[in-house]
Design an enzyme around this catalytic site. Structure first.
Site, PDB file in Angstrom:
ATOM      1  N   GLU A   1      29.483   5.390  18.069  1.00 33.56           N
ATOM      2  CA  GLU A   1      31.095   6.025  18.880  1.00 33.56           C
ATOM      3  C   GLU A   1      30.797   7.529  18.137  1.00 33.56           C
ATOM      4  OE1 GLU A   1      35.109   4.820  20.128  1.00 33.56           O
ATOM      5  OE2 GLU A   1      33.974   3.599  18.477  1.00 33.56           O
TER       6      GLU A   1
ATOM      7  N   HIS B   1      35.083  -5.954  22.049  1.00 39.29           N
ATOM      8  CA  HIS B   1      34.159  -6.037  22.845  1.00 39.29           C
ATOM      9  C   HIS B   1      32.545  -6.543  22.938  1.00 39.29           C
ATOM     10  CE1 HIS B   1      37.040  -3.254  23.983  1.00 39.29           C
ATOM     11  NE2 HIS B   1      36.978  -2.630  23.574  1.00 39.29           N
TER      12      HIS B   1
ATOM     13  N   ALA C   1      54.937   3.670  30.031  1.00 42.41           N
ATOM     14  CA  ALA C   1      54.553   4.631  31.138  1.00 42.41           C
ATOM     15  C   ALA C   1      54.510   6.249  30.591  1.00 42.41           C
ATOM     16  CB  ALA C   1      55.446   4.317  32.151  1.00 42.41           C
ATOM     17  N   SER C   2      55.055   6.470  29.261  1.00 44.36           N
ATOM     18  CA  SER C   2      55.476   7.595  28.886  1.00 44.36           C
ATOM     19  C   SER C   2      53.942   7.931  28.479  1.00 44.36           C
ATOM     20  CB  SER C   2      56.570   7.984  28.193  1.00 44.36           C
ATOM     21  OG  SER C   2      56.855   7.555  27.187  1.00 44.36           O
TER      22      SER C   2
ATOM     23  N   ASP D   1      38.615  -4.117  15.812  1.00 45.45           N
ATOM     24  CA  ASP D   1      38.485  -3.858  16.933  1.00 45.45           C
ATOM     25  C   ASP D   1      38.100  -4.014  17.980  1.00 45.45           C
ATOM     26  OD1 ASP D   1      40.572  -1.128  18.452  1.00 45.45           O
ATOM     27  OD2 ASP D   1      38.517   0.101  17.728  1.00 45.45           O
TER      28      ASP D   1
END
Length: 513
Positions: free
Chosen positions: A238, A262, A30-31, A257
């Site tokens: 990208e 994807h 969560a951090s 990746d």
């Protein structure tokens, strides 16, 4: 086409979004950066649209010691960065957020997590339904799930109520063997129905629209085959480099990746057969069948039809200097990791036999763009003064995924004037212009589906395995026989190595710019 020129009638909606049943969401990591940039803004987006459960809480878990108020401060910063206009509802959302911390490999931390989640269930009058989101490095996934199971946090009721679900971010393994091992370890403590393998590309509006576009419009579905389609291009470019992900990216590379997940999923959606219904399992089954239909690359194919590249130093259009990949932070000196891959493949089934599919993805391209372009066959005979039909521009349907989601159809029409001059025009549809809003973030759709238990847009175990069976032999060949597919250099800020252009030119086609 400007908004004023757009003439579109939006028909009656065929469905309405309804909030899920009461539940809590526990976010591991969560951090971290992913939570700050994506998950928290997405949850707040659902909150603003009234799509979170009526009784809901979000419990953050990480190694960083923080109080609830410290965590809420971080949540506030993340949300205001993404939703500057959302300050009016922010306090109500922050009231739903709590935090606890501990080591991911400490059983005592999970005992405490179970206690904290029970307190949240009581304090927020929420049901015991729990969604665990693992925004963590992949090597931690199996261990975290084992500890969750040991603390009794993955146990469901006899009829699946309360439910417990676990969401994993990609990558799902490093190759076929590791993917199978990971799945075996997960399935030793979870049912497949509890596992949600996240691929955020599947949550983008245009990607979701592919199935409806294909199967709900009679004017396109009859043309979606080898008789009318010349070839298909899928591009994920990208403009950025690897940013702060040097250590991860240098061990992964573009093929792992982007291609293994994807690219394969977009290919499956655009080429799959129609499912018998829109049931999640039927849709996922057809995607898997498509992946199984892809012709594996032979050693000779890899030499001619798979190109890998790595960017070198370059400049932006504005003249700013761009570092080469080997000079990026946390990249090994002399690294041979690919930052670009282009490939041609075929699908061996009745619909697509003989139709080439060209896929490419890379870092440090001139601009950010993700799209699927379906190029149709040219007219059989030219009667408009051209020497041959090859001079006649082809019709192209472009499904634009990012940065601006929409659909373009390029057709031929008469150019205004006294002469019979032909011009290509684009019938352009943009979600933002037509509906007057920006499409929701992909994570909003996917997080909502997790809470609803809808796995349509998530990877199945069979899909992960089928994709790795195609990709792993290429990775092995690059490792064992690198001369089969040399690493080509390309200047940062360009569209990739010249070898990729030669590859597609040898097939009689050209890359879209």
């Amino acid at each position: 086409m400007s908004p004023a020129d757009t003439r579109v009638t939006i028909g009656r909606a065929m469905c309405e979004e309804t909030p899920p049943e009461p539940c809590g969401m526990v976010i591991f990591g969560a951090s971290g950066d992913l939570v700050a940039r994506k998950l928290l803004p997405a949850l707040f987006g659902l909150f603003r649209r009234g799509l979170l459960p009526e009784r809901f809480f979000m419990l953050g878990f990480a190694r960083t010691p923080m109080t609830d108020d410290d965590f809420r401060g971080r949540v506030s910063e993340s949300i205001l960065a993404a939703h500057p206009q959302g300050a009016g509802q922010l306090d109500d959302f922050l009231a739903l957020c709590r935090y606890t911390y501990g080591d991911y490999d400490d059983p005592a931390a999970y005992t405490n997590l179970a206690l904290c989640s029970s307190e949240c269930v009581m304090d927020y009058h929420a049901a015991e339904n729990l969604l665990f989101y693992l925004a963590l490095p992949p090597h931690l996934h199996a261990g975290v799930v084992r500890h969750l199971h040991g603390a009794g946090l993955t146990a469901e009721g006899e009829n699946g109520s309360p439910w417990r679900r676990v969401v994993f971010e990609k990558p799902f393994g490093h190759d076929l063997a590791s993917a199978l091992e990971l799945d075996s370890r997960l399935c030793s403590v979870l049912r497949q129905e509890q596992i949600f393998r996240m691929d955020h590309y599947l949550g983008k509006e245009t990607v979701q629209s592919i199935l409806m576009f294909r199967f709900a419009n009679a004017i396109f579905e009859p043309l979606w085959n080898r008789g009318y389609v010349d070839h298909v291009q899928i591009t994920v470019a990208e403009s950025l480099g690897i940013e702060h992900r040097g250590a991860y990216y240098d061990s992964a590379g573009c093929l792992r990746d982007m291609f293994q997940n994807h690219m394969m999923q977009m290919l499956a959606l655009v080429a799959m057969e129609p499912p018998t219904s829109f049931d999640p399992e039927r849709v996922r089954d057809e995607r898997v069948k498509l992946l199984h239909s892809i012709r594996p690359w032979t050693a000779d194919d890899m030499r001619h039809w798979v190109v890998r590249g790595q960017y070198t130093q370059g400049v932006t259009a504005e003249g700013a200097s761009l570092a080469g990949y080997r000079h990026e932070p946390r990249v090994a000196e002399g690294s041979t990791t690919e930052t670009y891959v282009a490939a041609r493949l075929f699908i061996d089934n009745w619909r697509w036999q003989g139709v080439p599919f060209f896929l490419r993805s890379g870092k440090r391209m001139p601009r950010k763009v993700s799209e699927i372009a379906v190029t149709f066959r040219r007219v059989p005979h030219s009667m408009f003064g051209m020497h041959s039909k090859s001079e006649m521009p082809a019709n192209v349907l472009v499904l634009k995924i990012q940065p601006e989601e929409g659909i373009d159809l390029h057709i031929q029409a008469k150019q205004p004037g006294p002469k019979s001059c032909m011009a290509t025009m684009a019938l352009a549809f943009k979600y933002r212009e037509i509906f007057g809003i920006n499409p929701p973030d992909a994570y909003e759709r996917l997080l909502l589906d997790c809470m609803l238990g809808d796995r349509t847009l998530f990877w199945s175990r069979e899909g992960v395995e089928a994709s790795w069976r195609l990709i792993t032999p290429v990775l092995d060949t690059w490792c064992d026989n690198p001369q089969t597919s040399p690493l080509h250099q390309y200047t940062a800020g360009t569209w990739g190595p010249e070898a990729a252009q030669r590859m597609i030119s040898a097939a009689g086609r050209q890359w879209r710019r």
